[in-house]
Scaffold this motif. Structure first.
Motif, PDB file in Angstrom:
ATOM      1  N   GLY A 388      -0.284  -7.170   2.616  1.00 19.37           N
ATOM      2  CA  GLY A 388      -0.612  -5.962   1.872  1.00 19.37           C
ATOM      3  C   GLY A 388      -0.282  -6.080   0.395  1.00 19.37           C
ATOM      4  N   SER A 389      -0.844  -5.147  -0.373  1.00 13.00           N
ATOM      5  CA  SER A 389      -0.609  -5.168  -1.820  1.00 13.00           C
ATOM      6  C   SER A 389       0.727  -4.498  -2.151  1.00 13.00           C
ATOM      7  CB  SER A 389      -1.748  -4.462  -2.550  1.00 13.00           C
ATOM      8  OG  SER A 389      -1.738  -3.074  -2.277  1.00 13.00           O
ATOM      9  N   LYS A 390       1.192  -4.789  -3.360  1.00 14.90           N
ATOM     10  CA  LYS A 390       2.466  -4.235  -3.810  1.00 14.90           C
ATOM     11  C   LYS A 390       2.354  -3.973  -5.304  1.00 14.90           C
ATOM     12  CE  LYS A 390       7.429  -5.210  -3.343  1.00 14.90           C
ATOM     13  NZ  LYS A 390       7.701  -4.347  -2.182  1.00 14.90           N
ATOM     14  N   LYS A 391       2.973  -2.897  -5.759  1.00 14.87           N
ATOM     15  CA  LYS A 391       2.998  -2.642  -7.188  1.00 14.87           C
ATOM     16  C   LYS A 391       3.870  -3.690  -7.887  1.00 14.87           C
ATOM     17  CE  LYS A 391       2.231   2.345  -7.667  1.00 14.87           C
ATOM     18  NZ  LYS A 391       2.817   3.606  -8.176  1.00 14.87           N
ATOM     19  N   VAL A 392       3.395  -4.143  -9.040  1.00 17.95           N
ATOM     20  CA  VAL A 392       4.183  -5.085  -9.817  1.00 17.95           C
ATOM     21  C   VAL A 392       5.545  -4.488 -10.152  1.00 17.95           C
ATOM     22  CG1 VAL A 392       4.356  -6.223 -12.071  1.00 17.95           C
ATOM     23  CG2 VAL A 392       2.223  -6.360 -10.767  1.00 17.95           C
ATOM     24  N   SER A 393       5.562  -3.211 -10.501  1.00 22.39           N
ATOM     25  CA  SER A 393       6.823  -2.548 -10.861  1.00 22.39           C
ATOM     26  C   SER A 393       7.810  -2.601  -9.696  1.00 22.39           C
ATOM     27  CB  SER A 393       6.563  -1.100 -11.271  1.00 22.39           C
ATOM     28  OG  SER A 393       5.896  -0.391 -10.240  1.00 22.39           O
TER      29      SER A 393
END
Length: 447
Positions: A388-393
């Protein structure tokens, strides 16, 4: 004249030190630094010995340390030793081994000077080291300044053996029974300096046995030429550069048309603001085409073309530092780092598990030109190994990245997709697979 007399004459002639100075000798255990220690002691200088153990060669590193400690004790001078966790530091910063070791040792030397009262730091570079540096810079691409070799003095750093060749130093060590150790890595052709030292220079010396003396004279003339240019550039700067606050403007029309414009701009931008040669070349092309507004970056400055003028300002906190990376590009500069690009066949990849400062991605999945910029709030990617995707922050928070490092964080994009969170993790969509044929290998180094 023997080496000891030449040593005294060189120090006095170049005003490197006096017997009233307190000099910190940086001694590795190699022949150069052990001879330097002997010469300073023999000539009655007030010295201390500093040794760095980078713990990169196991028992060899420890034996170097013991040799230097014994030599300092025999001479009756202070001995300072520091063991560095060099490998961990490389992993933390993304620096190469050479860059990390250099920063660690010079920071420590400066700290010793402050705490122990040393007025000078002596480094055992010699004439052959300077010649090798000339060829390294020549092969990597440089201006005249890069061809002036290694300076004899830079601030409190002095290099009192620059008059001597490696051969002369070795002969002195043997004739005076000075113990030394040879770093086994000096025989490896893995490093560019060693390729030049072991491969290129011996072949040139076959053509001209007096090569070292000839090159030393050439480098001396180039150094004089650079000093002359520096004075000329300062006069041009007075005429052509205006300042308002922290904004400098280079008025190109005020530069004498008889001067080589690209060279003058190179000297103005590289010496004062730290811009690199290929960045300056691109800026000059933009100037030729009056590409008003296009931006070019050094470590902490941005330059842009504005109706025939070049404006240089500090990089603003909200500046994206947007850089276009074309297919075949060799390098890009982003903040305090440089990215090197290497295109290779999958069959040449020996190690699929690489440190975080290296990215290996499927080149055929990339859409050029790529984009390099600071990360934005809201940026997302799929970290390698995850589904899954993840926020860079969130990723930066999870990995305890400091606020200062967050402000310097860049992302490399193909279209709108992040390919690499630079220095941390590639996007899973661009990983190497059994279908991969062509690889783009990217290496980040701190500058």
């Amino acid at each position: 004249m023997n080496l000891s007399d030449s040593f005294q004459e060189y120090i006095a002639g170049n005003e490197l030190a006096t017997h009233d100075d307190k000099i910190l000798l940086t001694v590795s255990g190699g022949v150069d630094s052990m001879v330097m220690l002997s010469l300073f002691i023999q000539n009655g200088y007030n010295v201390g010995v500093a040794h760095c153990n980078f713990q990169l060669r196991g028992i060899e590193s420890d034996e170097d340390e013991l040799l230097v400690q014994h030599a300092a004790e025999q001479a009756g001078v202070p001995f300072y030793n520091r063991r560095f966790e060099t490998t961990a530091e490389m992993e933390r910063t993304g620096e190469s081994m050479e860059m990390a070791a250099r920063r660690l040792r010079y920071d420590w030397f400066e700290a010793l000077c402050l705490t122990e009262g040393y007025t000078a730091i002596a480094i055992a570079h010699h004439a052959d080291d300077s010649i090798e540096t000339f060829f390294i810079n020549l092969l990597r691409g440089t201006g005249l300044r890069g061809l002036t070799g290694i300076s004899t003095q830079n601030g409190r750093i002095i290099r009192p053996l620059m008059f001597a060749s490696r051969k002369e130093i070795l002969e002195y060590a043997v004739s005076h029974h000075i113990p030394f150790r040879e770093d086994s890595s000096n025989r490896s052709t893995k490093y560019l300096r060693n390729k030049i030292r072991l491969g290129l220079i011996p072949r040139i010396r076959e053509i001209n046995p007096k090569f070292t003396n000839l090159m030393s004279r050439n480098i001396s003339r180039l150094t004089d030429a650079q000093l002359f240019i520096n004075h000329g550039i300062e006069r041009i700067r007075e005429e052509a550069v205006t300042s308002e606050g922290d904004i400098d403007t280079i008025h190109v029309d005020r530069i004498d048309a008889a001067f080589p414009l690209g060279f003058v701009i190179y000297e103005l931008l590289s010496s004062t603001y730290g811009f690199k040669g290929d960045v300056i070349d691109s800026l000059c092309r933009a100037l030729d085409h009056d590409a008003t507004g296009r931006r070019f970056y050094s470590r902490d400055r941005v330059a842009y073309v504005d109706r025939g003028k070049i404006v240089v300002t500090p990089i603003a906190a909200d500046d994206d530092c947007l850089i276009e990376v074309k297919r075949g590009a060799a390098r890009s500069y982003c903040g305090n780092s440089v990215l090197y690009y290497e295109y290779c066949d999958i069959d040449t990849i020996k190690n699929f598990g690489v440190p975080e400062h290296i990215a290996q991605v499927d080149a055929d999945k990339l859409r050029f030109p790529l984009t390099l910029r600071r990360w934005h709030e809201g940026d997302r990617f799929i970290p390698f190994g995850l589904m899954g995707s993840k926020k860079v922050s969130d990723y930066l928070v999870d990995h305890k990245v400091s606020m200062a490092e967050k402000q310097r964080q860049f992302v490399l994009l193909s279209g709108d997709e992040i390919v690499w969170l630079v220095g941390h993790r590639i996007d899973d969509r661009y990983r190497l697979t059994s279908e991969t044929e062509n690889v783009l290998r990217i290496t980040k180094e701190i500058i």
